[in-house]
Design an enzyme around this catalytic site. Structure first.
Site, PDB file in Angstrom:
ATOM      1  N   TRP A 130    -144.321 -98.791  52.512  1.00  0.00           N
ATOM      2  CA  TRP A 130    -145.625 -98.149  52.311  1.00  0.00           C
ATOM      3  C   TRP A 130    -146.736 -99.168  52.581  1.00  0.00           C
ATOM      4  O   TRP A 130    -146.650-100.315  52.136  1.00  0.00           O
ATOM      5  CB  TRP A 130    -145.691 -97.625  50.870  1.00  0.00           C
ATOM      6  CG  TRP A 130    -147.024 -97.064  50.483  1.00  0.00           C
ATOM      7  CD1 TRP A 130    -147.791 -96.172  51.192  1.00  0.00           C
ATOM      8  CD2 TRP A 130    -147.742 -97.342  49.290  1.00  0.00           C
ATOM      9  NE1 TRP A 130    -148.931 -95.887  50.507  1.00  0.00           N
ATOM     10  CE2 TRP A 130    -148.936 -96.582  49.329  1.00  0.00           C
ATOM     11  CE3 TRP A 130    -147.495 -98.144  48.172  1.00  0.00           C
ATOM     12  CZ2 TRP A 130    -149.878 -96.620  48.317  1.00  0.00           C
ATOM     13  CZ3 TRP A 130    -148.430 -98.161  47.161  1.00  0.00           C
ATOM     14  CH2 TRP A 130    -149.605 -97.403  47.230  1.00  0.00           C
ATOM     15  N   ASP A 211    -139.549 -98.446  43.090  1.00  0.00           N
ATOM     16  CA  ASP A 211    -140.809 -97.711  43.152  1.00  0.00           C
ATOM     17  C   ASP A 211    -140.487 -96.219  43.243  1.00  0.00           C
ATOM     18  O   ASP A 211    -139.901 -95.773  44.237  1.00  0.00           O
ATOM     19  CB  ASP A 211    -141.606 -98.173  44.387  1.00  0.00           C
ATOM     20  CG  ASP A 211    -142.959 -97.482  44.475  1.00  0.00           C
ATOM     21  OD1 ASP A 211    -143.308 -96.722  43.548  1.00  0.00           O
ATOM     22  OD2 ASP A 211    -143.674 -97.703  45.479  1.00  0.00           O
ATOM     23  N   ALA A 213    -142.380 -92.894  43.283  1.00  0.00           N
ATOM     24  CA  ALA A 213    -143.677 -92.199  43.330  1.00  0.00           C
ATOM     25  C   ALA A 213    -143.518 -90.706  43.606  1.00  0.00           C
ATOM     26  O   ALA A 213    -144.504 -89.978  43.596  1.00  0.00           O
ATOM     27  CB  ALA A 213    -144.565 -92.827  44.400  1.00  0.00           C
ATOM     28  N   LYS A 246    -148.190 -87.451  42.493  1.00  0.00           N
ATOM     29  CA  LYS A 246    -147.692 -86.388  43.374  1.00  0.00           C
ATOM     30  C   LYS A 246    -146.978 -85.292  42.586  1.00  0.00           C
ATOM     31  O   LYS A 246    -147.220 -84.117  42.795  1.00  0.00           O
ATOM     32  CB  LYS A 246    -146.730 -86.953  44.425  1.00  0.00           C
ATOM     33  CG  LYS A 246    -147.080 -88.332  44.945  1.00  0.00           C
ATOM     34  CD  LYS A 246    -148.256 -88.323  45.901  1.00  0.00           C
ATOM     35  CE  LYS A 246    -148.961 -89.651  45.901  1.00  0.00           C
ATOM     36  NZ  LYS A 246    -148.872 -90.485  47.036  1.00  0.00           N
TER      37      LYS A 246
HETATM   38  C1  LMR Z   1    -149.930 -92.321  50.803  1.00  0.00           C
HETATM   39  O1  LMR Z   1    -148.976 -93.043  51.086  1.00  0.00           O
HETATM   40  O2  LMR Z   1    -150.598 -91.733  51.670  1.00  0.00           O
HETATM   41  C2  LMR Z   1    -150.293 -92.087  49.363  1.00  0.00           C
HETATM   42  O3  LMR Z   1    -149.416 -92.782  48.551  1.00  0.00           O
HETATM   43  C3  LMR Z   1    -151.722 -92.358  49.069  1.00  0.00           C
HETATM   44  C4  LMR Z   1    -152.084 -93.799  49.116  1.00  0.00           C
HETATM   45  O4  LMR Z   1    -152.672 -94.284  48.145  1.00  0.00           O
HETATM   46  O5  LMR Z   1    -151.809 -94.476  50.113  1.00  0.00           O
END
Ligand code: LMR
Length: 397
Positions: A130, A211, A213, A246
């Site tokens: 991410w 993690d 999420a 989420k």
């Molecule tokens: C994303 O990956 O788009 C979400 O988790 C929002 C973010 O804060 O990046």
């Protein structure tokens, strides 16, 4: 003081969100920021959340501070949601939890804790991971390295290469793992693979940093926590960052938690005392509202059932969108296999097109995705999928 500072480019995900909002085209499609959308393209307040909020408003008598570690009822409820009601690490009093400002806040608190415990610690993240993992963790002064993970050829995990990499790490190296719904690829470990990673982590004395999420948005609340529950049961130590953005739709309320599993109750107490100190030196105490909502939902049988049903409908919609997207891409782009989109989990997949093609999709077709071609499947609608599939075929040429 500030004259020499340069202007930074916008964050790749949040900058895209702003660009999408500014686009006046009525047919624009937002596959950028990872928020769930319904068939009308809205990100609604969940019914269970609204009901919980109403109850809280009626009941709340004060706005005085809650506590250094946040809302204790929320923290306990989150432990049971993450680990399950009868988890042995909970029974052994080896888990401590601090309320956090969303999953990001939880990840950062965990990073600060790691740095206090071992200033020279190295955290190994998946390739890719991410976009905000790197700034969040390295912002705490932590060194990051990358392990092999995604295989664009199959849309799955380069599992042998991942194990080979992890098998060379020195003890006390930290491995950041996505519990489920891998962001940005959607490629998850199978239960068999989780067990193999567990064996390796145990043998090499690595520290897992999990993690989570997207609990409930992949295969289910229990299924998505498989790796987390396994690691917390079998290992002496683990960090688990969880988000309510989420699965409860609480994005702007910044609601999450960090669970830390320690080898003994005394070590766990020491960890919590350190976390509370870290939080106090950054923001003192977390905001109340989102955590109070989650506590209300999880503590009330009726609200909890309603929430689980809503979450199930979100999950089903994502699965349907994945299937429909593959069906349409099969028609518009017969030379290319997009079947991996149906096999992947959660909100994201990599489309697998170049940056130039991503830009063309944005500029010519008003379809927004990050430059690495990550698409938020939940940003599609049954009615927009045919247009999306046509646009992809046009840019692929
Ligand atoms: C994303 O990956 O788009 C979400 O988790 C929002 C973010 O804060 O990046």
């Amino acid at each position: 003081m500030f004259e020499h500072l340069e202007t930074l480019p916008p964050d790749p995900i949040l900058g895209l969100m702003a660009a999408f909002r500014a686009d006046p085209d009525p047919g624009k499609i937002d596959l950028g920021v990872g928020v769930y959308r319904d068939e009308q393209g809205e990100t609604p307040v969940l019914d269970a959340v609204r009901k919980a909020e109403q109850r809280l408003l009626e009941r709340q008598k004060t706005k005085t501070y809650v506590a250094a570690g946040g809302n204790a009822g929320f923290n306990q409820a989150m432990e049971r949601l993450t680990l399950g009601d009868d988890h042995p690490a909970l029974a052994a009093s080896r888990v401590r939890t601090i309320q956090a400002t969303g999953g990001c806040g939880a990840l950062r608190l965990g990073a600060e804790l790691l740095r206090v415990a071992a200033p020279d610690v190295v955290v190994h993240v998946s390739t890719p991971t991410w976009g905000n993992h790197v700034p969040l963790l390295s912002g705490a002064g932590i060194k990051l390295e990358r392990y092999p993970y995604y295989d664009p050829a199959t849309g799955g995990v380069r599992f042998a290469a991942m194990l080979e990499y992890l098998d060379k790490l020195p003890p006390r190296s930290v491995v950041l793992l996505h519990a489920s719904c891998h962001n940005p690829t959607g490629a998850d470990l199978s239960q068999i693979q989780w067990r193999e990673v567990l064996d390796l982590v145990r043998r090499r004395e690595l520290i897992p940093y999990l993690d989570m999420a997207y609990q409930g948005l992949g295969d289910g609340v229990t299924e998505d926590a498989f790796g987390v529950r396994l690691f917390a049961r079998e290992l002496p130590e683990a960090l688990i960052a969880v988000s309510c953005s989420k699965n409860f739709g609480l994005y702007r309320e910044r609601t999450g938690a960090l669970h830390v599993v320690s080898s003994t109750p005394a070590a766990a107490d020491a960890v919590l005392s350190q976390l509370v100190r870290i939080a106090r030196t950054i923001y003192s105490m977390p905001p109340d509202h989102g955590a109070a909502i989650v506590q209300e939902i999880l503590a009330d049988r009726e609200l909890r059932e309603a929430w689980l049903a809503e979450l199930g409908r979100m999950r089903d919609r994502i699965l349907t969108l994945r299937r429909q997207t593959v069906e349409h891409l099969r028609k518009t782009c017969p030379a290319r296999d997009f079947g991996f989109i149906e096999r992947q989990k959660g909100m994201f997949s990599f489309l697998g097109v170049s940056v130039e093609q991503v830009r063309k999709l944005r500029e010519q077709h008003h379809i927004y995705m990050t430059d690495d071609s990550r698409i938020n499947i939940a940003g599609l609608r049954s009615e927009s999928i045919p247009r999306f599939a046509q646009a992809v075929s046009q840019v692929l040429g």
